[in-house]
Each structure stands twice: as structure tokens, then as C-alpha cells.
Design a protein around this motif. Structure first.
Motif, PDB file in Angstrom:
ATOM      1  N   PRO A 166      44.488  43.670  32.636  1.00 55.54           N
ATOM      2  CA  PRO A 166      43.295  42.938  33.079  1.00 55.54           C
ATOM      3  C   PRO A 166      42.535  42.353  31.889  1.00 55.54           C
ATOM      4  CG  PRO A 166      42.883  45.286  33.133  1.00 55.54           C
ATOM      5  CD  PRO A 166      44.342  45.115  32.786  1.00 55.54           C
ATOM      6  N   SER A 167      41.796  41.300  32.153  1.00 52.04           N
ATOM      7  CA  SER A 167      41.056  40.612  31.094  1.00 52.04           C
ATOM      8  C   SER A 167      39.744  41.299  30.746  1.00 52.04           C
ATOM      9  CB  SER A 167      40.757  39.169  31.528  1.00 52.04           C
ATOM     10  OG  SER A 167      39.857  39.171  32.644  1.00 52.04           O
ATOM     11  N   GLY A 168      39.282  42.162  31.641  1.00 56.25           N
ATOM     12  CA  GLY A 168      37.978  42.800  31.449  1.00 56.25           C
ATOM     13  C   GLY A 168      36.891  42.186  32.303  1.00 56.25           C
ATOM     14  N   GLU A 169      37.168  41.018  32.889  1.00 60.98           N
ATOM     15  CA  GLU A 169      36.217  40.367  33.802  1.00 60.98           C
ATOM     16  C   GLU A 169      36.336  41.024  35.175  1.00 60.98           C
ATOM     17  OE1 GLU A 169      35.050  35.833  35.292  1.00 60.98           O
ATOM     18  OE2 GLU A 169      36.835  36.183  34.071  1.00 60.98           O
ATOM     19  N   GLN A 208      36.955  37.923  49.494  1.00 58.76           N
ATOM     20  CA  GLN A 208      38.114  38.537  48.850  1.00 58.76           C
ATOM     21  C   GLN A 208      39.309  37.585  48.858  1.00 58.76           C
ATOM     22  OE1 GLN A 208      38.667  42.999  49.615  1.00 58.76           O
ATOM     23  NE2 GLN A 208      37.329  42.364  51.300  1.00 58.76           N
ATOM     24  N   ALA A 209      39.556  36.947  50.002  1.00 62.02           N
ATOM     25  CA  ALA A 209      40.675  36.007  50.097  1.00 62.02           C
ATOM     26  C   ALA A 209      40.475  34.845  49.127  1.00 62.02           C
ATOM     27  CB  ALA A 209      40.810  35.497  51.526  1.00 62.02           C
ATOM     28  N   GLU A 210      39.225  34.408  48.977  1.00 58.13           N
ATOM     29  CA  GLU A 210      38.920  33.313  48.054  1.00 58.13           C
ATOM     30  C   GLU A 210      39.221  33.716  46.611  1.00 58.13           C
ATOM     31  OE1 GLU A 210      34.876  31.069  46.512  1.00 58.13           O
ATOM     32  OE2 GLU A 210      35.038  31.572  48.651  1.00 58.13           O
ATOM     33  N   ARG A 211      38.799  34.915  46.223  1.00 63.91           N
ATOM     34  CA  ARG A 211      39.045  35.376  44.855  1.00 63.91           C
ATOM     35  C   ARG A 211      40.552  35.527  44.598  1.00 63.91           C
ATOM     36  NH1 ARG A 211      34.908  33.662  44.245  1.00 63.91           N
ATOM     37  NH2 ARG A 211      32.961  34.659  43.562  1.00 63.91           N
ATOM     38  N   LEU A 212      41.272  36.040  45.571  1.00 60.26           N
ATOM     39  CA  LEU A 212      42.713  36.214  45.412  1.00 60.26           C
ATOM     40  C   LEU A 212      43.408  34.868  45.251  1.00 60.26           C
ATOM     41  CD1 LEU A 212      43.111  39.034  48.056  1.00 60.26           C
ATOM     42  CD2 LEU A 212      43.663  39.277  45.619  1.00 60.26           C
ATOM     43  N   GLU A 213      42.965  33.865  45.994  1.00 59.77           N
ATOM     44  CA  GLU A 213      43.536  32.527  45.849  1.00 59.77           C
ATOM     45  C   GLU A 213      43.231  31.944  44.473  1.00 59.77           C
ATOM     46  OE1 GLU A 213      45.464  30.693  47.747  1.00 59.77           O
ATOM     47  OE2 GLU A 213      45.614  32.145  49.391  1.00 59.77           O
ATOM     48  N   GLU A 214      42.115  32.377  43.868  1.00 59.31           N
ATOM     49  CA  GLU A 214      41.726  31.897  42.541  1.00 59.31           C
ATOM     50  C   GLU A 214      42.447  32.639  41.413  1.00 59.31           C
ATOM     51  OE1 GLU A 214      37.112  30.719  43.820  1.00 59.31           O
ATOM     52  OE2 GLU A 214      37.532  32.534  42.655  1.00 59.31           O
ATOM     53  N   GLY A 215      43.266  33.633  41.771  1.00 56.09           N
ATOM     54  CA  GLY A 215      44.034  34.337  40.762  1.00 56.09           C
ATOM     55  C   GLY A 215      43.505  35.701  40.362  1.00 56.09           C
ATOM     56  N   TYR A 229      33.652  49.185  48.467  1.00 54.35           N
ATOM     57  CA  TYR A 229      33.775  47.974  47.658  1.00 54.35           C
ATOM     58  C   TYR A 229      35.127  47.961  46.957  1.00 54.35           C
ATOM     59  CZ  TYR A 229      28.797  47.255  48.435  1.00 54.35           C
ATOM     60  OH  TYR A 229      27.578  47.046  49.026  1.00 54.35           O
ATOM     61  N   VAL A 230      35.661  46.753  46.781  1.00 56.31           N
ATOM     62  CA  VAL A 230      36.935  46.562  46.087  1.00 56.31           C
ATOM     63  C   VAL A 230      36.655  45.919  44.733  1.00 56.31           C
ATOM     64  CG1 VAL A 230      39.240  45.552  46.184  1.00 56.31           C
ATOM     65  CG2 VAL A 230      38.090  46.206  48.307  1.00 56.31           C
ATOM     66  N   ARG A 231      37.254  46.494  43.692  1.00 57.10           N
ATOM     67  CA  ARG A 231      37.112  45.911  42.347  1.00 57.10           C
ATOM     68  C   ARG A 231      38.163  44.824  42.163  1.00 57.10           C
ATOM     69  NH1 ARG A 231      38.097  50.293  38.716  1.00 57.10           N
ATOM     70  NH2 ARG A 231      40.302  49.797  38.920  1.00 57.10           N
ATOM     71  N   TYR A 232      37.696  43.644  41.747  1.00 55.42           N
ATOM     72  CA  TYR A 232      38.590  42.527  41.452  1.00 55.42           C
ATOM     73  C   TYR A 232      38.552  42.185  39.970  1.00 55.42           C
ATOM     74  CZ  TYR A 232      39.741  41.813  46.297  1.00 55.42           C
ATOM     75  OH  TYR A 232      40.234  42.007  47.568  1.00 55.42           O
ATOM     76  N   GLU A 233      39.737  41.931  39.408  1.00 53.29           N
ATOM     77  CA  GLU A 233      39.859  41.618  37.993  1.00 53.29           C
ATOM     78  C   GLU A 233      40.824  40.452  37.790  1.00 53.29           C
ATOM     79  OE1 GLU A 233      39.773  45.219  35.262  1.00 53.29           O
ATOM     80  OE2 GLU A 233      40.654  46.098  37.068  1.00 53.29           O
TER      81      GLU A 233
END
Length: 230
Positions: A186-189, A201-208, A222-226
Motif C-alpha cells: 500500500p502507498s500509505g494513503e 466503496q464501488a466508486e473508490r474500487l473503480e478508481e483503483g 467501516y472498511v479501510r481503503y488504500e
């Protein structure tokens, strides 16, 4: 993959863990029947048919834990058909590499042996076996939002969410993935998103972005996205 995988003591239980064969089919179905009998609603569990178990046994992808020579738990992988529902397509995996994807399938633990973390133990053993199998590059799985035990299991095994899709005739599912022979960093973001907010969530996943963990705050999950490191 060999037959014998692990023998030892796990959380106080003496276990012999090995790949199962057709000879073990009655014991497998007995464990499944015991699991279903303990459920308040049998519809909560999608039982596998004899034919489906025979497919897993033929592919030699079902691992069983024995205590005092009795099968008390099993966990399986599935070599899937290349069809329209293939999870590799959901995460944008190259078409010519779909045959190198294997799925995490079913886990059953006999009700008399719950609390020993057998699901986790068998999961880690299967992942270790997969890391040495040159036929496959990626393992995938599906989990429904708010199926917290299954979500924790997949994250604990190092899988991450790569997509959120409607599957199996209209059921919303996280599509989990993990590279077997290369790492992911992960990048840390980081961004935490309410599990109930499936659109974001679907939007973030489509953004990579990728889902890499969960946490509870009050009555919400809550789900952590990185993002992946460049």
C-alpha cells in the motif's frame, strides 16, 4: 500438493491435517449436516451437493482436520470454470490468465469443535500450499457485506477487496484477491468508508483503491481503503 500437510497440536487439539479423497466423502457430508443442523435458518448456509464435493475431491483441493481419527473440519479451494461469472473478470484480470486463478471455497467446522480457530488454521495451511503451487498466480473469494466473520477471515489471510459487484443472480459481494507469488504494497494513503455506503466503496474500487481491513465504531462497521504503492 501432497496428501499429508500438517500434524501437531493446535489450541490444545491434536490434529492430523491432510488432503481428502473420495473415501472421506461420508465424513465430509456428516460435518456439513452437523453445521446445517445448528443453524437457526438453514437458508443462511449454501450446502454443497455430493457432485460438488466430488469435484473438489477430484481436484484434490479440500483439506481436512482429523482429531482422534475423526474428521472435525474441512476447508476447500475451487478450480473454477472460465465462465461469465468468473471473479477474474470482476477485478479486470487479463483474459488469457483467468485459468491461473483459484478460489477460496467452503469451510465447515463441526459445532462440537468451534472456538479452536480451526478455520483460520486450515486457511493458513492452504495459503502456504498455494504459495508453492506454480499452476496458480491469484486466489479470489466472495464475501457479502456485513458477513463480519468471513470478512475478518479473508483479511487475516492477506486477501484484499478488489471489487464490489452484483453476483449470483443479484447478490452484492465483495470480490477478494491475493497474489500468490508476488507482493502488494500500500502507498500509505488511507480512507475509511462506512460499510453501508456501497456506492462510495464501488466508486473508490473503480478508481483503483483496495479494501484492506475493517473496524467497528459504535454500531457501525467501516472498511479501510488504500491505494497501491506506485
Amino acid at each position: 500438493m501432497g496428501d499429508g500437510v500438517w500434524t501437531g497440536v493446535w489450541n490444545g487439539l491434536t490434529l492430523n491435517v491432510r488432503y481428502l479423497s473420495e473415501h472421506d466423502l461420508p465424513a465430509i457430508e456428516a460435518v456439513q449436516d452437523a453445521v446445517v443442523a445448528e443453524l437457526a435458518f438453514a437458508s443462511q448456509y449454501e450446502s454443497l451437493s455430493t457432485e460438488e464435493f466430488l469435484k473438489l475431491l477430484g481436484d484434490k483441493t479440500i483439506l481436512g482436520a482429523f482429531h482422534d481419527e475423526t474428521l472435525i473440519a474441512f476447508r476447500a479451494l475451487l478450480i473454477p470454470p472460465i465462465d461469465d461469472e468468473h471473479l477474474g473478470r470482476d477485478i479486470g484480470y487479463p483474459e488469457h490468465l483467468l485459468a491461473r486463478i483459484i478460489y477460496q471455497e467452503v469451510t465447515n467446522v463441526h459445532p462440537s469443535f468451534r472456538g479452536y480457530r480451526l478455520q483460520q488454521h486450515l486457511g493458513r495451511l492452504l495459503m502456504e500450499e498455494l504459495s508453492q503451487d506454480s499452476r496458480f498466480d491469484l486466489v479470489c473469494a466472495t464475501v457479502a457485506p456485513f458477513n463480519i466473520p468471513s470478512l475478518k477471515d479473508k483479511f487475516a489471510l492477506g486477501l484484499r477487496v478488489g471489487a464490489l459487484k452484483w453476483k449470483y443472480g443479484g447478490k452484492l459481494r465483495y470480490i477478494f484477491m491475493k497474489e500468490l507469488h508476488t507482493g502488494w504494497r500500500p502507498s500509505g494513503e488511507t480512507e475509511w468508508i462506512d460499510m453501508a455506503d456501497t456506492s462510495l466503496q464501488a466508486e473508490r474500487l473503480e478508481e483503483g483503491w483496495y479494501g484492506t481491513g475493517i473496524r467497528q465504531e459504535a454500531d457501525s462497521w467501516y472498511v479501510r481503503y488504500e491505494r497501491e504503492q506506485a
